[in-house]
Design an enzyme around this catalytic site. Structure first.
Site, short mmCIF file in Angstrom:
data_model
loop_
_atom_site.label_atom_id
_atom_site.label_comp_id
_atom_site.label_asym_id
_atom_site.label_seq_id
_atom_site.Cartn_x
_atom_site.Cartn_y
_atom_site.Cartn_z
N ASP A 70 20.51 31.61 51.73
CA ASP A 70 20.35 31.34 53.16
C ASP A 70 21.31 32.15 54.02
O ASP A 70 22.23 32.82 53.51
CB ASP A 70 20.53 29.84 53.42
N ASN A 139 24.43 15.51 52.82
CA ASN A 139 23.18 14.77 53.06
C ASN A 139 22.10 15.12 52.02
O ASN A 139 20.94 14.82 52.22
CB ASN A 139 22.66 15.03 54.48
N HIS A 141 21.24 18.22 51.08
CA HIS A 141 20.51 19.48 51.27
C HIS A 141 20.86 20.51 50.20
O HIS A 141 21.95 20.49 49.63
CB HIS A 141 20.67 20.03 52.69
N GLU A 146 17.07 20.92 54.85
CA GLU A 146 17.61 19.66 55.34
C GLU A 146 16.65 18.50 55.02
O GLU A 146 15.45 18.73 54.80
CB GLU A 146 17.80 19.76 56.86
C1 GLP Z 1 26.02 24.95 53.30
C2 GLP Z 1 25.16 25.89 52.47
C3 GLP Z 1 24.75 25.25 51.17
C4 GLP Z 1 25.94 24.63 50.49
C5 GLP Z 1 26.50 23.53 51.36
C6 GLP Z 1 27.68 22.82 50.75
O1 GLP Z 1 25.29 24.13 54.12
N1 GLP Z 1 24.02 26.31 53.16
O2 GLP Z 1 24.14 26.22 50.33
O3 GLP Z 1 25.57 24.09 49.24
O4 GLP Z 1 26.92 24.14 52.59
O5 GLP Z 1 28.83 23.57 50.94
P1 GLP Z 1 30.21 23.36 50.24
O6 GLP Z 1 30.08 23.92 48.88
O7 GLP Z 1 31.18 24.13 51.09
O8 GLP Z 1 30.48 21.90 50.25
#
Ligand code: GLP
Length: 255
Positions: A70, A139, A141, A146
Site C-alpha cells: 500500500d 482494528n 486491517h 479497513e
Molecule cells: C499501517 C499499514 C499496515 C500495517 C499497520 C500496522 O496501517 N498500512 O500494513 O500492518 O499500519 O502497523 P505497525 O506495524 O506499525 O503497527
C-alpha cells in the site's frame, strides 16, 4: 486440522529474527521469488536482520521482485512519511535488490483508478506473490483494507478510519498531516499469495489478532479471512498472544 502455524517469541528482536528466517528461506529456495512486502513498525526489525545477512553474503536479493501492499494518497515518493521512502530507507538501500524490480502502488498520481488497475495487472503479470508479509492494524486491517461490509478483491482507494489515522499519526508531525486516503492491494491480491507471514507485536495487537484468528470470518475484521488461507504463519510476541486460546486449528510453536 492445523492450518495456522504460530511462532510465539519472547520479544520484538526474536520476532524479527524469526520472520527474517522465514523470508530468507523463501529467497534461498526460490531466488527469483516475488515478495509481497509491508510497512509499519512490525517488519522493520526483520528488514534490518535480512539486510545484515545480505551484507554478509548469506542472502541474495539480486533476482527478487517486490510488490508492496500500500501507499498513502497524495504523498510524493520522496516525502519521508511515504511508504516509498520507508522501503528505501529501511530495506532496499541496504540490500542488493535491483530497484527496477521494486514496486509500490502509485498514490501520487491524479489517475488513481488507473494506478489501481495497473497494480493488479502488474501482480498478475508477475505470476502472483510467493510470500506475502503482513502486519495487522489495531482494528484488524491488513494492508490498508479497513473494516467494512465486504471484502474488496483488487487494488483500490480506501478512506482511512479515524483509528488508523490516529495510530499512524505517530509517524507524522501532527495528526492533521496524515493523509485521509490510501491505495492498497485488495484482500484477493493478498489471499492469492502462496504463503503469508503475519507479524504482530505488543499488547495493542492482542485483541485484533485474537479476533482475526479465533472469531468469525468477516469483513468487519479484514484479517479474519486469513483463517481460510492454505499457508499462514503468525510470528508474534508474548504480548500480542496474551490470552490467546488453545485451539486445535493452531499449531503453536513456543520458543
Ligand atoms: C499501517 C499499514 C499496515 C500495517 C499497520 C500496522 O496501517 N498500512 O500494513 O500492518 O499500519 O502497523 P505497525 O506495524 O506499525 O503497527
Amino acid at each position: 486440522m492445523k492450518n495456522i502455524r504460530i511462532y510465539k517469541e519472547k520479544d520484538y528482536e526474536s520476532v524479527s529474527r524469526r520472520a527474517a528466517t522465514l523470508i530468507s528461506a523463501q529467497v534461498i529456495s526460490k531466488p527469483d521469488s516475488i515478495l509481497g512486502l509491508a510497512t509499519g513498525s512490525s517488519p522493520i526489525g526483520a528488514y534490518h536482520q535480512l539486510a545484515a545477512w545480505c551484507q554478509k553474503g548469506d542472502v541474495d536479493f539480486s533476482l527478487i521482485t517486490s510488490v508492496n501492499l500500500d501507499e498513502y494518497v497524495g504523498l510524493a515518493p520522496d516525502n519521508s512519511a511515504s511508504y516509498h521512502y520507508f522501503m528505501k530507507k529501511n530495506f532496499y538501500s541496504n540490500i542488493n535488490i535491483n530497484m527496477q524490480n521494486t514496486h509500490l502502488p502509485d498514490g501520487y498520481t491524479s489517475e488513481l483508478q488507473d494506478a489501481c488497475k495497473h497494480y493488479d495487472s502488474l501482480i498478475q503479470k508477475l505470476g502472483g506473490i510467493d510470500l506475502q508479509l503482513l502486519g495487522i492494524g489495531n482494528n484488524g486491517h491488513i494492508g490498508f483494507n479497513e473494516p467494512g461490509d465486504n471484502f474488496i478483491l483488487g487494488t483500490h482507494i480506501v478512506n482511512l478510519t479515524e483509528s488508523t489515522i490516529k495510530a499512524n499519526s505517530r509517524l507524522f508531525d501532527k495528526e492533521e498531516d496524515v493523509p485521509r486516503q490510501a491505495i492498497t492491494m485488495g484482500i484477493g491480491n493478498i489471499f492469492q499469495a502462496e504463503k503469508i507471514v503475519l507479524i504482530a507485536c505488543g499488547h495493542g495487537k492482542a485483541d485484533a489478532l485474537c479476533r482475526a484468528l479465533t472469531g468469525p470470518v468477516t469483513p468487519e475484521v479484514p484479517a479474519s479471512i486469513l483463517q481460510l488461507h492454505k499457508n499462514l504463519t503468525i510470528v508474534a510476541d508474548e504480548e500480542a498472544l496474551y490470552g490467546f486460546p488453545e485451539d486445535s486449528r493452531f499449531s503453536l510453536w513456543i520458543y
